[in-house]
Design an enzyme around this catalytic site. Sequence first.
Site, PDB file in Angstrom:
ATOM      1  N   GLU A  68      18.971  22.331 -50.404  1.00 30.61           N
ATOM      2  CA  GLU A  68      20.113  23.246 -50.388  1.00 30.61           C
ATOM      3  C   GLU A  68      20.608  23.423 -51.824  1.00 30.61           C
ATOM      4  O   GLU A  68      20.748  22.435 -52.550  1.00 30.61           O
ATOM      5  CB  GLU A  68      21.218  22.658 -49.482  1.00 30.61           C
ATOM      6  CG  GLU A  68      22.541  23.355 -49.505  1.00 30.61           C
ATOM      7  CD  GLU A  68      22.461  24.847 -49.186  1.00 30.61           C
ATOM      8  OE1 GLU A  68      21.948  25.223 -48.128  1.00 30.61           O
ATOM      9  OE2 GLU A  68      22.927  25.640 -50.030  1.00 30.61           O
ATOM     10  N   ASP A  95      17.328  24.715 -56.148  1.00 29.21           N
ATOM     11  CA  ASP A  95      16.872  26.033 -55.711  1.00 29.21           C
ATOM     12  C   ASP A  95      15.417  25.912 -55.280  1.00 29.21           C
ATOM     13  O   ASP A  95      14.601  25.312 -55.986  1.00 29.21           O
ATOM     14  CB  ASP A  95      17.003  27.034 -56.866  1.00 29.21           C
ATOM     15  CG  ASP A  95      16.850  28.463 -56.371  1.00 29.21           C
ATOM     16  OD1 ASP A  95      15.850  28.750 -55.673  1.00 29.21           O
ATOM     17  OD2 ASP A  95      17.723  29.281 -56.674  1.00 29.21           O
ATOM     18  N   ASP A 117      19.273  33.510 -46.121  1.00 26.78           N
ATOM     19  CA  ASP A 117      20.074  34.630 -46.637  1.00 26.78           C
ATOM     20  C   ASP A 117      19.220  35.900 -46.645  1.00 26.78           C
ATOM     21  O   ASP A 117      18.081  35.882 -47.122  1.00 26.78           O
ATOM     22  CB  ASP A 117      20.549  34.329 -48.059  1.00 26.78           C
ATOM     23  CG  ASP A 117      21.529  33.152 -48.089  1.00 26.78           C
ATOM     24  OD1 ASP A 117      22.172  32.896 -47.055  1.00 26.78           O
ATOM     25  OD2 ASP A 117      21.629  32.487 -49.144  1.00 26.78           O
ATOM     26  N   LYS A 121      19.750  43.950 -50.563  1.00 28.11           N
ATOM     27  CA  LYS A 121      19.359  44.956 -51.565  1.00 28.11           C
ATOM     28  C   LYS A 121      17.871  44.838 -51.886  1.00 28.11           C
ATOM     29  O   LYS A 121      17.378  43.733 -52.130  1.00 28.11           O
ATOM     30  CB  LYS A 121      20.169  44.778 -52.854  1.00 28.11           C
ATOM     31  CG  LYS A 121      21.637  45.132 -52.658  1.00 28.11           C
ATOM     32  CD  LYS A 121      22.402  45.100 -53.958  1.00 28.11           C
ATOM     33  CE  LYS A 121      23.840  45.479 -53.674  1.00 28.11           C
ATOM     34  NZ  LYS A 121      24.807  44.767 -54.480  1.00 28.11           N
ATOM     35  N   GLU A 193      23.730  25.481 -37.176  1.00 31.94           N
ATOM     36  CA  GLU A 193      25.124  25.954 -37.128  1.00 31.94           C
ATOM     37  C   GLU A 193      25.166  27.468 -36.942  1.00 31.94           C
ATOM     38  O   GLU A 193      25.908  27.999 -36.105  1.00 31.94           O
ATOM     39  CB  GLU A 193      25.867  25.597 -38.423  1.00 31.94           C
ATOM     40  CG  GLU A 193      26.428  24.184 -38.457  1.00 31.94           C
ATOM     41  CD  GLU A 193      25.548  23.203 -39.212  1.00 31.94           C
ATOM     42  OE1 GLU A 193      24.372  23.523 -39.509  1.00 31.94           O
ATOM     43  OE2 GLU A 193      26.036  22.078 -39.489  1.00 31.94           O
TER      44      GLU A 193
HETATM   45  N1  SAM Z   1      20.156  26.816 -42.210  1.00 33.18           N
HETATM   46  C1  SAM Z   1      21.593  26.792 -41.966  1.00 33.18           C
HETATM   47  C2  SAM Z   1      21.883  27.300 -40.563  1.00 33.18           C
HETATM   48  O1  SAM Z   1      20.995  27.915 -39.965  1.00 33.18           O
HETATM   49  O2  SAM Z   1      22.999  27.071 -40.084  1.00 33.18           O
HETATM   50  C3  SAM Z   1      22.354  27.571 -43.056  1.00 33.18           C
HETATM   51  C4  SAM Z   1      22.107  29.045 -43.109  1.00 33.18           C
HETATM   52  S1  SAM Z   1      22.902  29.837 -44.512  1.00 33.18           S
HETATM   53  C5  SAM Z   1      22.956  31.510 -44.054  1.00 33.18           C
HETATM   54  C6  SAM Z   1      21.599  29.848 -45.728  1.00 33.18           C
HETATM   55  C7  SAM Z   1      21.654  28.643 -46.669  1.00 33.18           C
HETATM   56  O3  SAM Z   1      20.506  28.688 -47.495  1.00 33.18           O
HETATM   57  C8  SAM Z   1      22.856  28.643 -47.581  1.00 33.18           C
HETATM   58  O4  SAM Z   1      23.505  27.385 -47.515  1.00 33.18           O
HETATM   59  C9  SAM Z   1      22.266  28.886 -48.969  1.00 33.18           C
HETATM   60  O5  SAM Z   1      22.998  28.253 -50.006  1.00 33.18           O
HETATM   61  C10 SAM Z   1      20.867  28.318 -48.809  1.00 33.18           C
HETATM   62  N2  SAM Z   1      19.865  28.894 -49.721  1.00 33.18           N
HETATM   63  C11 SAM Z   1      19.605  30.217 -49.878  1.00 33.18           C
HETATM   64  N3  SAM Z   1      18.643  30.414 -50.798  1.00 33.18           N
HETATM   65  C12 SAM Z   1      18.277  29.176 -51.223  1.00 33.18           C
HETATM   66  C13 SAM Z   1      17.336  28.714 -52.179  1.00 33.18           C
HETATM   67  N4  SAM Z   1      16.591  29.566 -52.893  1.00 33.18           N
HETATM   68  N5  SAM Z   1      17.202  27.385 -52.363  1.00 33.18           N
HETATM   69  C14 SAM Z   1      17.976  26.509 -51.663  1.00 33.18           C
HETATM   70  N6  SAM Z   1      18.907  26.892 -50.763  1.00 33.18           N
HETATM   71  C15 SAM Z   1      19.050  28.212 -50.525  1.00 33.18           C
END
Ligand code: SAM
Length: 219
Positions: A68, A95, A117, A121, A193
């Site tokens: 995360e 990341d 996410d 765009k 979640e």
């Molecule tokens: N997986 C969880 C759920 O389903 O409840 C959280 C979903 S949330 C929309 C997406 C998470 O992915 C966010 O906490 C974001 O910070 C993380 N995230 C997005 N791109 C990422 C990346 N390149 N590396 C690590 N974490 C990432």
Amino acid sequence: MRLRNVPGAKEEMLVNPFVVQEPAGKKGAWAEVFGTKRPLMLEIGTGKGQFITTLAKKNPGVNYIGIEKMSSVLIRALQKRAEMEVDNLYFLRMDAEEIVSTFDKGEVAKIYLNFSDPWPKDRHHKRRLTSREFLARYEQILADAGIVEFKTDNVGLFDFSLEEIEAAGWKLLGCTRDLHHNDEMNAGNVMTEYEERFSSMGNPICKLICAPDREKKAE
Ligand code: SAM
């Protein structure tokens, strides 16, 4: 994800015993971090950790790592972790772009992507965790029989992901646009979640399972 700054979260990342520091130095040696060699499975974008903490409790024979990038979200997963008596779950505050420098060729058995996410765009398409750029990274670290499982309620992101899987030369092993009404694919499903939140609003959940098509590429 709506983000609140959590005071002290960044500092906690540096001292919490369940956050592995300088993960690139552990490349090829993750079994040593856990103290036992077991299949290694990752969740990328682990958020507040409900999914991976549940899996770790259910499956003591698997080593899990939650990745995360946001400290203020990961801190919630770490609070759950502190309540658990297991030896098979660590977290990385990083990341996912760094994943190839963190895991060795063939070191990972499975990658979970849950409610990633959408990056709506067009110019941000390479940041989507199911883009061909990310699939190429996963291919480098997945074991021969390694797979990726992806869930989302975002139909646009799901359609994009199916296109990217084909463009990357991967094979689709399973696919549904209504997971919770598909008995076969929903068997043993662990809710995240976001999954709880969106399915309670009536949104169908899409899921796909895919893997690099190594045989096709070897031809
Ligand atoms: N997986 C969880 C759920 O389903 O409840 C959280 C979903 S949330 C929309 C997406 C998470 O992915 C966010 O906490 C974001 O910070 C993380 N995230 C997005 N791109 C990422 C990346 N390149 N590396 C690590 N974490 C990432």
